[in-house]
Scaffold this active site. Structure first.
Site, PDB file in Angstrom:
ATOM      1  N   ASP A 168       0.789  -1.248   0.000  1.00 21.60           N
ATOM      2  CA  ASP A 168       0.000   0.000   0.000  1.00 21.60           C
ATOM      3  C   ASP A 168       0.822   1.300   0.000  1.00 21.60           C
ATOM      4  OD1 ASP A 168      -1.783  -2.071   0.354  1.00 21.60           O
ATOM      5  OD2 ASP A 168      -2.887  -1.159   1.997  1.00 21.60           O
ATOM      6  N   LYS A 175      -6.878  -5.228  -3.007  1.00 20.77           N
ATOM      7  CA  LYS A 175      -7.602  -5.753  -1.833  1.00 20.77           C
ATOM      8  C   LYS A 175      -8.568  -4.711  -1.304  1.00 20.77           C
ATOM      9  CE  LYS A 175      -3.852  -4.292   1.122  1.00 20.77           C
ATOM     10  NZ  LYS A 175      -4.614  -3.247   1.821  1.00 20.77           N
ATOM     11  N   CYS A 217      -2.131  -2.671   7.567  1.00 17.87           N
ATOM     12  CA  CYS A 217      -1.965  -3.613   6.453  1.00 17.87           C
ATOM     13  C   CYS A 217      -0.622  -4.344   6.453  1.00 17.87           C
ATOM     14  CB  CYS A 217      -2.245  -2.906   5.134  1.00 17.87           C
ATOM     15  SG  CYS A 217      -4.005  -2.487   5.012  1.00 17.87           S
TER      16      CYS A 217
HETATM   17  C1  VGL Z   1      -4.708   0.740   5.779  1.00 16.56           C
HETATM   18  C2  VGL Z   1      -6.157   1.806   7.201  1.00 16.56           C
HETATM   19  C3  VGL Z   1      -7.169   1.644   6.306  1.00 16.56           C
HETATM   20  C4  VGL Z   1      -3.313   0.276   5.503  1.00 16.56           C
HETATM   21  C5  VGL Z   1      -5.725   0.556   4.877  1.00 16.56           C
HETATM   22  O1  VGL Z   1      -2.920   0.195   4.314  1.00 16.56           O
HETATM   23  O2  VGL Z   1      -2.595  -0.014   6.462  1.00 16.56           O
HETATM   24  N1  VGL Z   1      -4.938   1.357   6.944  1.00 16.56           N
HETATM   25  N2  VGL Z   1      -6.954   1.014   5.146  1.00 16.56           N
END
Ligand code: VGL
Ligand code: ZN
Length: 184
Positions: A9, A87, A128
């Site tokens: 991410d 995802k 994540c």
């Molecule tokens: C994430 C909060 C919400 C992450 C993703 O990538 O860690 N954190 N969605």
């Protein structure tokens, strides 16, 4: 016995100025770029939410599919990525872990490529990255977390320390990027 880098991410919305920007989120990019050539395979995950995701009951809307916020940070050497996972793509799906990717089965892909070891980096430490690293252990992979190539949200102060502790206790090996000295 092969090793893969899993870049979690590293997206505009998790970087400063983004919808869920985390402090120094962009600082992971040069670290990741400096190690990206050391692995047999490079895999990324992207949060890829629908606008009406239930996930947005807990978070400000972020990484909406096909938006700038969901794109990789522009400086990430994304041309080196062999497999791009998405995802959190369903509206009832948080999709914290790269192992919950909906476009490809990550365990099947790793098995097919003879990958036994995963090195996890990216955003965010306490969501994540943690979920992906813990699933990686549970799926039977040797799992390293690159501690200078991750950044936390820290909803509560100290969440990053707790996450590192949880990953370590689950069997993840914590390393720094300059410790990665591979033979081949
Ligand atoms: C994430 C909060 C919400 C992450 C993703 O990538 O860690 N954190 N969605
Ligand atoms: Zn999300």
């Amino acid at each position: 016995m092969k090793k893969a880098l899993l870049i979690v991410d590293v997206q505009n919305d998790f970087c400063p100025g983004g919808a869920l920007g985390v402090k120094d989120g962009d600082k992971v990019v040069p670290v990741i770029n400096s190690i990206i050539d050391k692995f047999d395979v490079v895999i990324s995950s992207q949060d890829w939410h629908p606008e009406d995701s239930v996930h947005f009951e807990n978070w400000p809307p972020h990484c909406i599919a096909n938006t700038h916020g969901a794109d990789f940070h522009p400086d990430l050497k994304s041309e080196k990525i062999d497999l791009k996972l998405r995802k959190g793509t369903a509206n009832k799906d948080d999709g914290y872990s790269a192992f919950e990717a909906t476009n490809v089965s990550l365990p099947d892909y790793l098995l097919e490529k003879n990958i036994t070891t995963l090195y996890v980096c990216g955003l965010t430490t306490d969501y994540c990255v943690k979920a992906s690293a813990i699933d990686s252990i549970d799926e039977g992979f040797h799992t390293y977390v690159i501690t200078d190539a991750i950044k936390p949200v820290n909803v509560n102060a100290g969440d990053d320390k707790k996450a590192l502790d949880e990953m370590y206790k689950h069997g993840c090996i914590l390393v720094e990027s300059d410790e990665l000295k591979f033979d081949s």
